[in-house]
Structure formats: structure tokens, C-alpha cells
Design a protein around this motif. Structure first.
Motif, PDB file in Angstrom:
ATOM      1  N   GLN A   1     -15.714   8.835   4.698  1.00 19.81           N
ATOM      2  CA  GLN A   1     -14.536   7.989   4.881  1.00 19.81           C
ATOM      3  C   GLN A   1     -14.863   6.611   4.353  1.00 19.81           C
TER       4      GLN A   1
ATOM      5  N   ASN B   1      -9.405   3.573   3.712  1.00 12.73           N
ATOM      6  CA  ASN B   1      -8.252   4.436   3.981  1.00 12.73           C
ATOM      7  C   ASN B   1      -8.291   5.730   3.184  1.00 12.73           C
ATOM      8  N   MET B   2      -9.468   6.167   2.783  1.00 14.19           N
ATOM      9  CA  MET B   2      -9.600   7.393   2.006  1.00 14.19           C
ATOM     10  C   MET B   2     -10.626   8.307   2.673  1.00 14.19           C
TER      11      MET B   2
ATOM     12  N   ARG C   1       0.828  -1.209   0.000  1.00 12.45           N
ATOM     13  CA  ARG C   1       0.000   0.000   0.000  1.00 12.45           C
ATOM     14  C   ARG C   1       0.857   1.252   0.000  1.00 12.45           C
TER      15      ARG C   1
ATOM     16  N   ASP D   1      -3.502   2.984   7.862  1.00 13.63           N
ATOM     17  CA  ASP D   1      -4.335   1.929   8.443  1.00 13.63           C
ATOM     18  C   ASP D   1      -4.755   2.306   9.854  1.00 13.63           C
TER      19      ASP D   1
ATOM     20  N   ALA E   1       1.019   3.997  -2.924  1.00 10.68           N
ATOM     21  CA  ALA E   1       0.763   5.423  -2.694  1.00 10.68           C
ATOM     22  C   ALA E   1       1.883   6.283  -3.267  1.00 10.68           C
TER      23      ALA E   1
ATOM     24  N   GLU F   1      -5.381  10.492   1.765  1.00  7.97           N
ATOM     25  CA  GLU F   1      -5.056   9.074   1.968  1.00  7.97           C
ATOM     26  C   GLU F   1      -4.750   8.888   3.449  1.00  7.97           C
TER      27      GLU F   1
ATOM     28  N   ARG G   1      -9.188  14.855  -1.526  1.00  4.43           N
ATOM     29  CA  ARG G   1      -8.988  13.489  -1.037  1.00  4.43           C
ATOM     30  C   ARG G   1      -7.749  13.438  -0.154  1.00  4.43           C
TER      31      ARG G   1
END
Length: 160
Positions: free
Chosen positions: A68, A71-72, A20, A105, A24, A102, A100
Motif C-alpha cells: 500500500q 491511496n494505491m 483526485r 482517502d 480517477a 485505487e 492495482r
């Protein structure tokens, strides 16, 4: 305008569990234009607490939306076209926007507030107990529990 492309494939070969994060980084390198409106601040207010503050002057509470999804975090504003008259100069931005963010977790939105043209969104990282570091006890016994495969050397036999 010249763009630079980074190759992250060597990082994919030598890392485990960072898919992830590397994704990103790849997505961030592909962004062509950066929209600076509305302006915002991100502040770390504690070990696991964060705050995003956005300047949304002219927007009311019912014109703003915060969503939400995993994870966004998506913050958007939608204004109806008001034609109160003919503008000779329009310096107050009233256009619709979508911003947006990011999220890492286990980061959750704890609340949102709109006051004096500033939208404040509170965030908190809540790591589950099973994912927190734990201390492992070190024993001095050579045999691991449940391992009965150890062999005993016989010492009573006499060589002839």
C-alpha cells in the motif's frame, strides 16, 4: 475498436476539492484493455469496512506481495517457470499478475489471509477526528465573540 473520450474539464471548473476524484475518472476513461485475471470480489462488510477477495489458485504465500502506497493498493503474484514435463493442456493459469486498486482517502489495510486458493485483504476507512462532522452551536446574540466594532446609538440628545 472505437473508444469514447469524455471531457471532464467542465467539472474541474465548477468543483472544489474533487481533483483526485476527477483525475480517477479521467484515468478510468483512458484504460484500453481490461485484464480479468485473477478474478476478484470487493465487498462492503460494514459502514467503514471492506474486503477484497482474489482467486489466486496455485500461488503460495511467498509468491504473493501486497503493498500500500498512499491511496494505491498493489497486489502482485510472481511464479517461477516450473517445467515438470511437457504440457498437453494447460488450463490452470500460472502467469504472473499485478492488480492495482485505487483507495479512497484514509483507507488502510487491516490484514491479509491466504486460504484455499483465495487471498483476502481487509480494508478499513479511518477518518481522523478533526475531519468528522461536528455540530456547531448557534447562539442568539447578534454580535460574534471577539467583535468589539459594534457602534452604540446615542439616545439622550434632544433636537432643537
Amino acid at each position: 475498436m472505437r473508444t469514447t473520450t469524455f471531457d471532464f474539464s467542465p467539472l474541474f471548473r465548477s468543483s472544489v476539492g474533487f481533483d483526485r476524484l476527477l483525475g480517477a475518472l479521467e484515468a478510468a476513461s483512458r484504460i484500453e484493455t481490461i485484464d480479468n485475471w485473477p478474478p476478484y470480489d470487493i465487498v462492503k462488510t460494514g459502514d467503514d469496512d471492506y474486503r477484497i477477495t482474489m482467486a489466486v489458485a496455485g500461488f503460495s504465500q511467498d509468491q504473493l506481495s501486497i503493498t500500500q502506497e498512499q491511496n494505491m493498493l498493489l497486489v502482485s503474484g510472481q511464479k517461477a517457470n516450473d517445467q515438470d514435463g511437457e504440457y498437453l493442456h494447460r488450463g490452470i493459469a500460472g502467469r504472473s499478475f499485478q492488480r492495482r486498486f485505487e483507495l479512497a482517502d484514509h483507507v488502510k489495510v487491516t490484514g491479509a489471509n491466504l486460504a484455499e486458493g483465495l487471498l483476502t485483504v481487509g480494508l478499513k476507512r479511518e477518518v481522523p477526528e478533526e475531519m468528522k462532522p461536528r455540530l456547531i452551536e448557534i447562539k442568539s446574540d447578534l454580535a460574534l465573540p471577539g467583535n468589539d466594532d459594534t457602534k452604540q446609538i446615542e439616545g439622550d440628545k434632544v433636537a432643537a
